[in-house]
Design a protein around this motif. Structure first.
Motif, PDB file in Angstrom:
ATOM      1  N   PRO A 129       0.360   5.062   2.611  1.00  0.00           N
ATOM      2  CA  PRO A 129       0.877   4.018   1.872  1.00  0.00           C
ATOM      3  C   PRO A 129       1.180   4.194   0.244  1.00  0.00           C
ATOM      4  O   PRO A 129       2.019   3.554  -0.059  1.00  0.00           O
ATOM      5  CB  PRO A 129      -0.038   2.806   2.332  1.00  0.00           C
ATOM      6  CG  PRO A 129      -0.597   3.286   3.611  1.00  0.00           C
ATOM      7  CD  PRO A 129      -0.759   4.670   3.399  1.00  0.00           C
ATOM      8  N   ILE A 130       0.176   4.666  -0.217  1.00  0.00           N
ATOM      9  CA  ILE A 130       0.284   5.080  -1.769  1.00  0.00           C
ATOM     10  C   ILE A 130       1.492   5.873  -1.898  1.00  0.00           C
ATOM     11  O   ILE A 130       2.326   5.462  -3.088  1.00  0.00           O
ATOM     12  CB  ILE A 130      -0.872   5.819  -2.188  1.00  0.00           C
ATOM     13  CG1 ILE A 130      -2.347   4.849  -1.955  1.00  0.00           C
ATOM     14  CG2 ILE A 130      -0.719   6.035  -3.809  1.00  0.00           C
ATOM     15  CD1 ILE A 130      -3.532   5.382  -2.213  1.00  0.00           C
TER      16      ILE A 130
ATOM     17  N   ALA B 194       6.446   0.963  -2.954  1.00  0.00           N
ATOM     18  CA  ALA B 194       7.767   0.519  -3.641  1.00  0.00           C
ATOM     19  C   ALA B 194       7.782   0.523  -5.332  1.00  0.00           C
ATOM     20  O   ALA B 194       8.602   0.627  -5.843  1.00  0.00           O
ATOM     21  CB  ALA B 194       8.323  -0.741  -3.214  1.00  0.00           C
ATOM     22  N   THR B 195       6.437   0.394  -5.653  1.00  0.00           N
ATOM     23  CA  THR B 195       6.273   0.054  -7.419  1.00  0.00           C
ATOM     24  C   THR B 195       4.986   0.843  -7.714  1.00  0.00           C
ATOM     25  O   THR B 195       3.939   0.977  -6.910  1.00  0.00           O
ATOM     26  CB  THR B 195       6.026  -1.321  -7.836  1.00  0.00           C
ATOM     27  OG1 THR B 195       5.022  -1.898  -7.041  1.00  0.00           O
ATOM     28  CG2 THR B 195       7.327  -2.185  -7.050  1.00  0.00           C
TER      29      THR B 195
ATOM     30  N   ALA C 194       1.222   1.149  -5.831  1.00  0.00           N
ATOM     31  CA  ALA C 194       0.331   2.427  -5.770  1.00  0.00           C
ATOM     32  C   ALA C 194      -1.114   2.297  -6.550  1.00  0.00           C
ATOM     33  O   ALA C 194      -1.840   2.497  -6.195  1.00  0.00           O
ATOM     34  CB  ALA C 194       1.043   3.454  -6.329  1.00  0.00           C
ATOM     35  N   ALA C 195      -0.977   1.770  -7.781  1.00  0.00           N
ATOM     36  CA  ALA C 195      -2.330   1.538  -8.503  1.00  0.00           C
ATOM     37  C   ALA C 195      -3.288   0.653  -8.002  1.00  0.00           C
ATOM     38  O   ALA C 195      -4.377   1.124  -7.706  1.00  0.00           O
ATOM     39  CB  ALA C 195      -1.922   1.164  -9.757  1.00  0.00           C
ATOM     40  N   GLU C 196      -2.622  -0.256  -7.284  1.00  0.00           N
ATOM     41  CA  GLU C 196      -3.689  -1.273  -6.862  1.00  0.00           C
ATOM     42  C   GLU C 196      -4.428  -0.542  -5.289  1.00  0.00           C
ATOM     43  O   GLU C 196      -5.404  -0.810  -5.107  1.00  0.00           O
ATOM     44  CB  GLU C 196      -3.015  -2.437  -6.104  1.00  0.00           C
ATOM     45  CG  GLU C 196      -3.849  -3.509  -5.489  1.00  0.00           C
ATOM     46  CD  GLU C 196      -5.041  -3.967  -6.173  1.00  0.00           C
ATOM     47  OE1 GLU C 196      -6.077  -4.441  -5.409  1.00  0.00           O
ATOM     48  OE2 GLU C 196      -4.991  -4.003  -7.404  1.00  0.00           O
ATOM     49  N   LEU C 197      -3.549   0.121  -4.475  1.00  0.00           N
ATOM     50  CA  LEU C 197      -3.777   0.684  -3.379  1.00  0.00           C
ATOM     51  C   LEU C 197      -4.873   1.892  -3.739  1.00  0.00           C
ATOM     52  O   LEU C 197      -5.895   2.364  -3.183  1.00  0.00           O
ATOM     53  CB  LEU C 197      -2.647   1.526  -2.539  1.00  0.00           C
ATOM     54  CG  LEU C 197      -1.863   0.570  -1.873  1.00  0.00           C
ATOM     55  CD1 LEU C 197      -0.679   1.090  -1.270  1.00  0.00           C
ATOM     56  CD2 LEU C 197      -2.496  -0.452  -0.921  1.00  0.00           C
ATOM     57  N   VAL C 198      -4.708   2.569  -4.995  1.00  0.00           N
ATOM     58  CA  VAL C 198      -5.656   3.505  -5.573  1.00  0.00           C
ATOM     59  C   VAL C 198      -6.918   2.979  -5.602  1.00  0.00           C
ATOM     60  O   VAL C 198      -8.020   3.307  -5.555  1.00  0.00           O
ATOM     61  CB  VAL C 198      -5.260   4.469  -6.577  1.00  0.00           C
ATOM     62  CG1 VAL C 198      -6.183   5.393  -7.193  1.00  0.00           C
ATOM     63  CG2 VAL C 198      -4.067   5.474  -5.884  1.00  0.00           C
ATOM     64  N   ASN C 199      -6.903   1.803  -6.490  1.00  0.00           N
ATOM     65  CA  ASN C 199      -8.091   1.060  -7.103  1.00  0.00           C
ATOM     66  C   ASN C 199      -8.973   0.807  -5.822  1.00  0.00           C
ATOM     67  O   ASN C 199     -10.218   0.522  -5.797  1.00  0.00           O
ATOM     68  CB  ASN C 199      -7.785  -0.089  -7.944  1.00  0.00           C
ATOM     69  CG  ASN C 199      -7.060   0.370  -9.174  1.00  0.00           C
ATOM     70  OD1 ASN C 199      -7.603   1.380  -9.852  1.00  0.00           O
ATOM     71  ND2 ASN C 199      -6.584  -0.480  -9.796  1.00  0.00           N
ATOM     72  N   VAL C 200      -8.025  -0.011  -4.885  1.00  0.00           N
ATOM     73  CA  VAL C 200      -8.774  -0.230  -3.649  1.00  0.00           C
ATOM     74  C   VAL C 200      -9.711   0.841  -2.931  1.00  0.00           C
ATOM     75  O   VAL C 200     -10.887   0.827  -2.346  1.00  0.00           O
ATOM     76  CB  VAL C 200      -7.931  -0.935  -2.550  1.00  0.00           C
ATOM     77  CG1 VAL C 200      -8.646  -1.042  -1.030  1.00  0.00           C
ATOM     78  CG2 VAL C 200      -7.395  -2.241  -2.825  1.00  0.00           C
TER      79      VAL C 200
ATOM     80  N   THR D 261       6.289   7.945 -10.595  1.00  0.00           N
ATOM     81  CA  THR D 261       7.696   8.303  -9.774  1.00  0.00           C
ATOM     82  C   THR D 261       7.622   9.815  -9.421  1.00  0.00           C
ATOM     83  O   THR D 261       8.309  10.346  -8.856  1.00  0.00           O
ATOM     84  CB  THR D 261       8.872   8.376 -11.127  1.00  0.00           C
ATOM     85  OG1 THR D 261       8.360   9.232 -12.107  1.00  0.00           O
ATOM     86  CG2 THR D 261       8.920   6.853 -11.458  1.00  0.00           C
ATOM     87  N   ARG D 262       6.507  10.438  -9.555  1.00  0.00           N
ATOM     88  CA  ARG D 262       6.230  11.965  -9.065  1.00  0.00           C
ATOM     89  C   ARG D 262       5.710  11.699  -7.638  1.00  0.00           C
ATOM     90  O   ARG D 262       5.311  12.968  -7.327  1.00  0.00           O
ATOM     91  CB  ARG D 262       5.565  12.732 -10.074  1.00  0.00           C
ATOM     92  CG  ARG D 262       6.055  12.614 -11.434  1.00  0.00           C
ATOM     93  CD  ARG D 262       7.275  13.528 -11.868  1.00  0.00           C
ATOM     94  NE  ARG D 262       7.280  14.872 -11.427  1.00  0.00           N
ATOM     95  CZ  ARG D 262       7.243  15.991 -12.582  1.00  0.00           C
ATOM     96  NH1 ARG D 262       7.124  15.661 -13.567  1.00  0.00           N
ATOM     97  NH2 ARG D 262       7.323  17.164 -11.972  1.00  0.00           N
TER      98      ARG D 262
END
Length: 170
Positions: free
Chosen positions: A55-56, A60-61, A65-71, A120-121
């Motif tokens: 999911p990361i 879509a944004t 992505a940052a929130e999912l990595v932080n989780v 974006t990468r």
């Protein structure tokens, strides 16, 4: 007892997600195919990590992505350490639960990538029958497919669509 972890090579993370992830396997019609060798890992660990990380790549944004990595970083409780290696300090990471090591390593890889290269990468393949992930290392920063194979398939399908009408009128 704490277990030290390091960020894995980005290519290794991509391989784990694409080979063991439920979504990429289902989209590719590989649900019934055996999983690759787990490289000494417990059989379920790569699949669990792949399913948490996919999911990361599909976010879509950048904020998502940052929130999912932080989780993942919070959940694995990864902490920085400094250890002496041959009398020299070395920065490492550690987790208390050995079962969290692979997920923490994946989270650290994504954290490092987002810090260095931005959101974006990261992506999922634009191929119609593919949900594999990629990390764009191209100089043009415009990668959309997981592999040359998927890119060629998409180009061939587009070519056939464009020329389908011209063949009928002949």
């Amino acid at each position: 007892m704490a277990v030290t972890v390091r960020a894995m090579a980005p290519a290794t993370l991509v391989e784990i997600v694409n080979e063991w992830g439920t979504v990429p396997r289902e989209v590719a019609g590989e649900r019934d195919r055996p999983y690759p060798s787990g490289r000494g890992l417990d059989d379920d660990a790569p699949r669990r990590v792949a399913d948490r990380v996919h999911p990361i790549f599909a976010s879509a944004t950048a904020a998502e992505a940052a929130e999912l990595v932080n989780v993942l970083l919070t959940e694995t409780a990864v902490v920085p350490l400094v250890v002496l290696a041959d009398g020299r300090p070395e920065a490492l990471w550690a987790v208390d639960r050995p079962g969290d090591a692979l997920l923490a390593s994946a989270a650290l890889t994504l954290r490092d990538h987002l810090d260095r290269h931005g959101f974006t990468r990261l992506g999922t393949c634009a191929g119609s029958r593919c949900a594999d992930v990629y990390i764009d290392t191209s100089p043009t920063r415009d990668r959309r497919y997981c592999s040359t194979t998927c890119q060629n398939r998409a180009r061939a399908a587009a070519f056939r669509r464009r020329h389908a009408g011209s063949r009928r009128s002949v």
